[in-house]
Design a protein around this motif. Structure first.
Motif, PDB file in Angstrom:
ATOM      1  N   LEU A 191      48.082  44.693  42.710  1.00 52.13           N
ATOM      2  CA  LEU A 191      48.354  45.953  43.398  1.00 52.13           C
ATOM      3  C   LEU A 191      47.179  46.226  44.319  1.00 52.13           C
ATOM      4  CD1 LEU A 191      49.603  46.307  40.298  1.00 52.13           C
ATOM      5  CD2 LEU A 191      50.370  48.427  41.347  1.00 52.13           C
ATOM      6  N   THR A 192      47.469  46.487  45.583  1.00 56.31           N
ATOM      7  CA  THR A 192      46.424  46.689  46.578  1.00 56.31           C
ATOM      8  C   THR A 192      46.582  48.050  47.242  1.00 56.31           C
ATOM      9  OG1 THR A 192      46.371  44.308  47.025  1.00 56.31           O
ATOM     10  CG2 THR A 192      45.352  45.748  48.664  1.00 56.31           C
ATOM     11  N   ALA A 193      45.520  48.850  47.246  1.00 56.86           N
ATOM     12  CA  ALA A 193      45.503  50.138  47.935  1.00 56.86           C
ATOM     13  C   ALA A 193      44.714  49.956  49.226  1.00 56.86           C
ATOM     14  CB  ALA A 193      44.867  51.208  47.063  1.00 56.86           C
ATOM     15  N   THR A 194      45.327  50.333  50.367  1.00 57.39           N
ATOM     16  CA  THR A 194      44.717  50.128  51.669  1.00 57.39           C
ATOM     17  C   THR A 194      44.708  51.443  52.447  1.00 57.39           C
ATOM     18  OG1 THR A 194      45.592  47.869  51.697  1.00 57.39           O
ATOM     19  CG2 THR A 194      44.829  48.763  53.795  1.00 57.39           C
ATOM     20  N   GLN A 195      43.562  51.775  53.000  1.00 55.91           N
ATOM     21  CA  GLN A 195      43.452  53.008  53.783  1.00 55.91           C
ATOM     22  C   GLN A 195      44.195  52.903  55.117  1.00 55.91           C
ATOM     23  OE1 GLN A 195      39.175  53.680  53.981  1.00 55.91           O
ATOM     24  NE2 GLN A 195      39.355  55.204  52.352  1.00 55.91           N
ATOM     25  N   LEU A 196      44.731  54.015  55.563  1.00 53.12           N
ATOM     26  CA  LEU A 196      45.432  54.066  56.856  1.00 53.12           C
ATOM     27  C   LEU A 196      44.447  54.398  57.967  1.00 53.12           C
ATOM     28  CD1 LEU A 196      48.612  56.006  55.728  1.00 53.12           C
ATOM     29  CD2 LEU A 196      48.310  53.550  55.979  1.00 53.12           C
TER      30      LEU A 196
END
Length: 196
Positions: A191-196
């Protein structure tokens, strides 16, 4: 160089403040004659903050398992559980910007450990996932209630709202059917969380 220019800008701004007040800075050692009454002096502290973009997803590792030991398990599939019997893997995201979360398999096939004979090549799509709760303020980006896992990153949450400890939970279900040899099959889910 950037910090040097920033410091110079602060110093010029401080001196500009003195110029607008019409008085020059007074030395800390200067004293007014005692006959003039109360005197005072002051000093300035120039403060600088450097804010960096930060994102963190927790926990960094979780373990979910299922045991297939009955006809019903093989016919209907099994939802995976953690060591405490919880059927959800719980995560939080802390970010100072809005973010997306994606999910993917670490490999196209499960790793097999065992002495079984027959088919031991189990594709990652046997494992399905479900976004069971979403407290991130973003939208559920999964197309179905149970989605097959792939090696390509698939959207899980779109436009999660920045802040600390934004929670969400994922459930997993395995439905291997009757086609694979007995043994232990393992797979990494990323699971990868990426900033916008």
């Amino acid at each position: 160089m950037k910090k040097l220019l920033l410091s110079a800008a602060f110093a010029i701004a401080a001196l500009g403040g003195y110029a607008q007040s019409g008085s020059a800075p007074v030395s800390p050692n200067s004293q007014a004659p005692s006959c003039c009454g109360v005197s005072s002096d002051y000093s300035a502290v120039l403060v600088s903050l450097e804010l960096c973009n930060v994102i963190e997803i927790c926990p960094p590792l979780d373990v979910m398992c299922a045991k297939f030991d009955s006809k019903e398990d093989y016919n209907c599939g099994e939802e995976l559980e953690d060591f405490f019997g919880h059927k959800s893997a719980n995560f939080t995201v802390s970010s100072n910007r809005n973010f997306n979360v994606t999910i993917k398999s670490s490999s196209p096939n499960f790793l097999y450990v065992g002495s079984g004979t027959g088919n031991t090549v189990m594709p990652c799509s046997i494992l399905k996932y479900n976004l069971s709760s979403n407290g991130t303020g973003g939208t559920n980006a999964t197309p179905m209630s149970w989605n097959p896992l792939t090696v390509a990153a698939a959207p899980l949450i779109n436009n999660g709202v920045h802040g600390v400890n934004k929670p969400f939970s994922v459930k997993f279900k395995a439905d291997p059917g009757w086609d694979f040899a007995a043994g232990t099959y393992g797979l990494g889910v990323i699971l990868t969380a990426t900033q916008l």
